[in-house]
Every structure is written in structure tokens, then in C-alpha cells.
Design a protein around this motif. Structure first.
Motif, PDB file in Angstrom:
ATOM      1  N   VAL A  35     -21.819  -3.438   8.559  1.00 49.04           N
ATOM      2  CA  VAL A  35     -22.059  -3.831   9.940  1.00 49.04           C
ATOM      3  C   VAL A  35     -23.088  -2.875  10.537  1.00 49.04           C
ATOM      4  CG1 VAL A  35     -21.047  -4.088  12.236  1.00 49.04           C
ATOM      5  CG2 VAL A  35     -19.726  -4.732  10.189  1.00 49.04           C
ATOM      6  N   TYR A  36     -24.124  -3.433  11.147  1.00 51.07           N
ATOM      7  CA  TYR A  36     -25.203  -2.634  11.734  1.00 51.07           C
ATOM      8  C   TYR A  36     -25.150  -2.785  13.243  1.00 51.07           C
ATOM      9  CZ  TYR A  36     -30.059  -0.909  12.333  1.00 51.07           C
ATOM     10  OH  TYR A  36     -31.192  -0.208  12.687  1.00 51.07           O
ATOM     11  N   ASN A  90     -15.018  -7.554   1.805  1.00 43.55           N
ATOM     12  CA  ASN A  90     -16.457  -7.527   1.507  1.00 43.55           C
ATOM     13  C   ASN A  90     -17.276  -6.854   2.613  1.00 43.55           C
ATOM     14  OD1 ASN A  90     -18.421  -8.102  -0.471  1.00 43.55           O
ATOM     15  ND2 ASN A  90     -19.137  -9.886   0.650  1.00 43.55           N
ATOM     16  N   ILE A  91     -16.587  -6.214   3.564  1.00 41.91           N
ATOM     17  CA  ILE A  91     -17.264  -5.383   4.569  1.00 41.91           C
ATOM     18  C   ILE A  91     -16.916  -3.937   4.239  1.00 41.91           C
ATOM     19  CG2 ILE A  91     -17.465  -4.792   7.011  1.00 41.91           C
ATOM     20  CD1 ILE A  91     -16.852  -7.687   7.700  1.00 41.91           C
ATOM     21  N   VAL A  92     -17.904  -3.196   3.771  1.00 38.95           N
ATOM     22  CA  VAL A  92     -17.624  -1.903   3.139  1.00 38.95           C
ATOM     23  C   VAL A  92     -18.104  -0.698   3.944  1.00 38.95           C
ATOM     24  CG1 VAL A  92     -17.601  -2.888   0.819  1.00 38.95           C
ATOM     25  CG2 VAL A  92     -19.762  -2.075   1.799  1.00 38.95           C
ATOM     26  N   GLY A  93     -18.609  -0.942   5.150  1.00 42.98           N
ATOM     27  CA  GLY A  93     -19.044   0.192   5.941  1.00 42.98           C
ATOM     28  C   GLY A  93     -19.830  -0.244   7.157  1.00 42.98           C
ATOM     29  N   HIS A  99     -10.317   4.559   4.392  1.00 47.44           N
ATOM     30  CA  HIS A  99     -11.660   5.124   4.341  1.00 47.44           C
ATOM     31  C   HIS A  99     -12.300   5.089   2.957  1.00 47.44           C
ATOM     32  CE1 HIS A  99     -11.283   6.320   8.491  1.00 47.44           C
ATOM     33  NE2 HIS A  99     -10.123   6.879   8.224  1.00 47.44           N
ATOM     34  N   GLN A 100     -11.502   4.914   1.925  1.00 46.56           N
ATOM     35  CA  GLN A 100     -12.115   4.788   0.596  1.00 46.56           C
ATOM     36  C   GLN A 100     -12.833   3.454   0.422  1.00 46.56           C
ATOM     37  OE1 GLN A 100      -8.880   4.663   1.300  1.00 46.56           O
ATOM     38  NE2 GLN A 100      -7.643   3.749  -0.342  1.00 46.56           N
ATOM     39  N   TYR A 101     -12.555   2.502   1.340  1.00 44.12           N
ATOM     40  CA  TYR A 101     -13.170   1.176   1.268  1.00 44.12           C
ATOM     41  C   TYR A 101     -14.172   0.907   2.390  1.00 44.12           C
ATOM     42  CZ  TYR A 101      -9.185   0.446  -1.827  1.00 44.12           C
ATOM     43  OH  TYR A 101      -8.260   0.566  -2.834  1.00 44.12           O
ATOM     44  N   PHE A 102     -14.196   1.770   3.404  1.00 42.26           N
ATOM     45  CA  PHE A 102     -15.066   1.530   4.562  1.00 42.26           C
ATOM     46  C   PHE A 102     -15.682   2.852   4.978  1.00 42.26           C
ATOM     47  CE2 PHE A 102     -16.043   1.016   9.080  1.00 42.26           C
ATOM     48  CZ  PHE A 102     -16.645  -0.230   9.122  1.00 42.26           C
ATOM     49  N   ARG A 103     -17.015   2.971   4.808  1.00 40.75           N
ATOM     50  CA  ARG A 103     -17.696   4.232   5.064  1.00 40.75           C
ATOM     51  C   ARG A 103     -18.555   4.148   6.323  1.00 40.75           C
ATOM     52  NH1 ARG A 103     -17.270   7.273   0.716  1.00 40.75           N
ATOM     53  NH2 ARG A 103     -16.798   8.794   2.350  1.00 40.75           N
ATOM     54  N   VAL A 104     -18.645   5.261   7.018  1.00 40.46           N
ATOM     55  CA  VAL A 104     -19.379   5.337   8.280  1.00 40.46           C
ATOM     56  C   VAL A 104     -20.662   6.143   8.086  1.00 40.46           C
ATOM     57  CG1 VAL A 104     -19.319   6.113  10.680  1.00 40.46           C
ATOM     58  CG2 VAL A 104     -17.247   5.172   9.612  1.00 40.46           C
ATOM     59  N   PHE A 105     -21.795   5.510   8.375  1.00 42.62           N
ATOM     60  CA  PHE A 105     -23.096   6.170   8.352  1.00 42.62           C
ATOM     61  C   PHE A 105     -23.645   6.222   9.778  1.00 42.62           C
ATOM     62  CE2 PHE A 105     -22.588   4.394   4.139  1.00 42.62           C
ATOM     63  CZ  PHE A 105     -23.099   5.372   3.296  1.00 42.62           C
ATOM     64  N   THR A 106     -24.186   7.351  10.161  1.00 41.57           N
ATOM     65  CA  THR A 106     -24.876   7.417  11.437  1.00 41.57           C
ATOM     66  C   THR A 106     -26.332   7.018  11.234  1.00 41.57           C
ATOM     67  OG1 THR A 106     -25.507   8.776  13.333  1.00 41.57           O
ATOM     68  CG2 THR A 106     -25.418   9.889  11.194  1.00 41.57           C
ATOM     69  N   SER A 139     -16.199  15.546  10.461  1.00 41.50           N
ATOM     70  CA  SER A 139     -15.147  14.860  11.209  1.00 41.50           C
ATOM     71  C   SER A 139     -14.020  14.366  10.323  1.00 41.50           C
ATOM     72  CB  SER A 139     -15.740  13.715  12.020  1.00 41.50           C
ATOM     73  OG  SER A 139     -16.380  12.774  11.174  1.00 41.50           O
ATOM     74  N   GLY A 140     -14.241  13.249   9.615  1.00 43.71           N
ATOM     75  CA  GLY A 140     -13.126  12.637   8.904  1.00 43.71           C
ATOM     76  C   GLY A 140     -13.501  12.146   7.529  1.00 43.71           C
ATOM     77  N   PRO A 141     -12.533  11.621   6.787  1.00 37.72           N
ATOM     78  CA  PRO A 141     -12.765  11.215   5.399  1.00 37.72           C
ATOM     79  C   PRO A 141     -13.702  10.030   5.227  1.00 37.72           C
ATOM     80  CG  PRO A 141     -10.590  10.511   6.148  1.00 37.72           C
ATOM     81  CD  PRO A 141     -11.137  11.418   7.203  1.00 37.72           C
ATOM     82  N   GLY A 142     -13.912   9.240   6.289  1.00 32.31           N
ATOM     83  CA  GLY A 142     -14.794   8.093   6.175  1.00 32.31           C
ATOM     84  C   GLY A 142     -16.251   8.415   6.438  1.00 32.31           C
ATOM     85  N   ALA A 143     -16.544   9.655   6.851  1.00 29.26           N
ATOM     86  CA  ALA A 143     -17.923  10.044   7.154  1.00 29.26           C
ATOM     87  C   ALA A 143     -18.722  10.108   5.865  1.00 29.26           C
ATOM     88  CB  ALA A 143     -17.943  11.392   7.862  1.00 29.26           C
TER      89      ALA A 143
END
Length: 332
Positions: A152-153, A177-180, A202-209, A221-225
Motif C-alpha cells: 500500500v502506497y 497478498n498485501i505485504v507492506g 509483522h513478519q508478513y507486513f513490513r513498514v517502509f518510510t 521503533s518496532g519489529p515491522g520497521a
């Protein structure tokens, strides 16, 4: 629907699309594949994790469907021919039309992309036409029909200031099928919550800035970063990678006092130089590539209505901070 792992953590570069110099008033400048390949290999050699092609920085809205496919397939071949198959290619999919969005994803996958960065639809955002339910169903339908994993952008600056809610993002994170996500906005609280919330696996959904200014605080911050998808890395990739690596040592508890101080100083310098992108966006990124790397970006910096003519007088205001990071980059 295809499901797969989220993209590997690291530094990704939203790559500009390079054009040949041409008559300024021509309606379309040809793609410059030589300059594109030169830039791709420079980034690969620097050690970036991946490239985003045909995104916002890549002027996707100024490209034809055939050009998008050609751009992805050519850069995929350039990487393979030079033994950089490990560099991830993520394709931007900018369209208001859901059928076209799915079509672009399928074409991008066939051209060599392994992930789709899907910009939030936004045309009716200021006309009161969107609900959270509608946005959820839009993304779910895209993900259900995408042959590659979806990110998601959320980029309000190019999306009529549309900001996806935390509740919606948490719901979307549960789709197989949405992975981050890429978050290109200044709400650091949303970055931290989505990378830390116990409601998200968080192992399935990652956060990118999408903003390099926020990389160090996000990674602490957290494990999804997961890292950054950042425009300044198009000409200062090693500095961004160094921040990422130092943050990893800090998170593991292995960082020395000197490394802590280096991370803070480098993040500060990088954040200052990032103000150029904040002010001038895609055209500013291309102007910096031309000045810092010496790679031709084509006339006017991009396709009409872009023009870089106003940047020449602005450059002197940023010269000092650019030279500071250039010195750091040269030593890495």
C-alpha cells in the motif's frame, strides 16, 4: 491471487525516469536507456536492496503503458547481465481505474517486477466520494487479482491529501497478498504504530518510510520497521545504507558510543539535504542526480509540465549541506 513473502528489509530507491534531450516544446521526449542503465548499476554497486520503477519519482503519470513495460524489462536485463539479480524490482502502479491498475501490475510482473507498489486512488478524495469501506474493498480487490505481492502506497501530497486511517491499514495488513506499505507523509506516529502494533503480524507486513528524514527513528521503533524507499538515496545511496546498518547494530545492542554518535550525525546531515526533495520533489531529485552524479537527466528535468529552470538559482542555498553529505558519501 499470488502470495509471497514481504520484500526484504533495506534501502530501496524510487528511480527517476531518464529522458533524452529534445526540443523543449516537443510533447514527448524519448526514454534515455543508457542513462537509466548507468544509474541502475551505480545504485546496485552501492548495495541498495531494490529499485522502484515507474513510481511517483519515475513520472509514471507521464509514461505510456508500453514505456513502463520497456523500462522495467530493460532494467531487469541490465541487472541480470551484471550479476545483480539479487536487486529487487518493485513497480509503481499509478491509476484511478481499478481494471487498469490490475492490468499494469500484470504487465509489470511479466516485465520482471516482483512486487507492486499501489498508490491510493484519490481523484474524488476532496469531493466526499470515498469511504473507508470503499477504499478497503478497492485494495482488497486489487490484491485478490494481483499476480505479485502488493504494498500500500500512502502519499497524501500526490493524492489530494488523502490519508489512510490506522484502522484501515491494520485491516489491509491481514490480507495474505498485501505485504507492506510505503508511508510518504510526516505523521511519524502512524509509522511507529504500524511497525509496532500487536494487531499486526509483522513478519508478513513490513513498514517502509518514504522520507529518509524518518529512517533512524523508524528503525528504532518496532519489529515491522523495514527501511526506506527514499528519493535522496538516488544520489546518496551509501549514506542511507550506512544509517540503516548502524540502526541494525543499535537495535541488536552491539553499537558502540561512537556508532550511536555517527548514526545521529549522519541522520541529521541526511535530513538537512532531504529538504531539497521536500521542496522540489521529482524535478529536484533529477537535478541533484545531474549535479552530484553527472548523469544526464534530459531537457527540462522531466516531461511537460515539469521544468527545472527555477532550480539553478535555488541550488546555492543548498550547496553547503549537499557538500557535507558528499564528503561523507565519498568516504563510505
Amino acid at each position: 491471487m499470488a502470495t509471497g513473502p514481504p520484500p526484504p528489509s533495506g534501502i530501496y530507491v524510487p528511480v527517476p525516469t531518464f529522458f533524452q534531450s529534445f526540443d523543449k516544446y516537443a510533447y514527448k521526449q524519448p526514454l534515455d536507456h543508457d542513462a537509466q542503465a548507468e544509474h541502475t548499476l551505480l545504485l546496485a554497486r552501492a548495495g541498495v536492496t531494490g529499485l522502484i520503477l515507474c513510481g511517483s519519482t519515475g513520472e509514471a503519470v507521464h509514461l505510456t503503458s508500453a514505456e513502463r513495460v520497456e523500462l522495467i524489462s530493460r532494467q531487469k536485463k541490465v541487472l541480470a547481465d551484471n550479476n545483480y539479480d539479487n536487486v529487487v524490482i518493485m513497480a509503481g502502479t499509478t491509476s484511478q481505474n481499478i481494471d487498469e491498475t490490475i492490468g499494469v501490475i500484470k504487465e509489470s510482473k511479466d516485465a520482471g517486477a516482483t512486487y507492486a507498489l499501489v498508490l491510493t486512488p484519490n481523484y474524488f478524495a476532496v469531493a466526499g466520494g470515498y469511504s473507508e469501506e470503499g477504499m478497503r474493498e478497492w485494495y482488497v480487490t486489487v490484491a485478490n487479482n494481483s499476480p505479485i505481492p502488493v504494498l500500500v502506497y500512502n502519499y497524501p501530497a500526490v493524492s489530494n491529501n488523502l490519508q489512510l486511517s490506522l484502522s484501515l491499514m491494520k485491516t489491509l495488513s491481514k490480507h495474505p497478498n498485501i505485504v507492506g506499505c510505503k508511508l510518504s507523509h510526516g505523521n511519524m506516529s502512524h509509522h511507529l504504530i504500524l511497525s509496532s502494533s500487536p494487531e499486526i503480524e509483522h513478519q508478513y507486513f513490513r513498514v517502509f518510510t518514504g522520507l529518509g528524514q524518518q529512517l533512524l527513528p523508524l528503525l528504532l521503533s518496532g519489529p515491522g520497521a523495514a527501511g526506506a524507499i527514499d528519493g535522496t538515496a538516488a544520489y546518496f545511496p551509501k549514506s542511507m545504507i550506512r544509517i540503516y546498518n548502524l540502526a541494525g547494530r543499535i537495535r541488536s545492542g552491539d553499537a558502540t558510543t561512537e556508532e550511536w554518535e555517527e548514526a545521529q550525525k549522519l541522520q541529521c546531515a541526511y535530513s538537512e539535504v532531504e529538504e531539497w526533495v521536500v521542496k522540489f520533489g521529482t524535478v529536484g531529485i533529477k537535478e541533484a542526480i545531474k549535479i552530484v552524479l553527472g548523469i544526464s537527466v534530459g531537457q527540462a528535468g522531466g516531461r511537460l509540465p515539469f521544468s527545472e529552470s527555477h532550480l539553478t538559482r535555488e541550488w546555492e542555498k543548498f550547496r553547503e549541506v549537499f557538500e557535507r553529505v558528499q564528503d561523507i558519501e565519498a568516504k563510505l
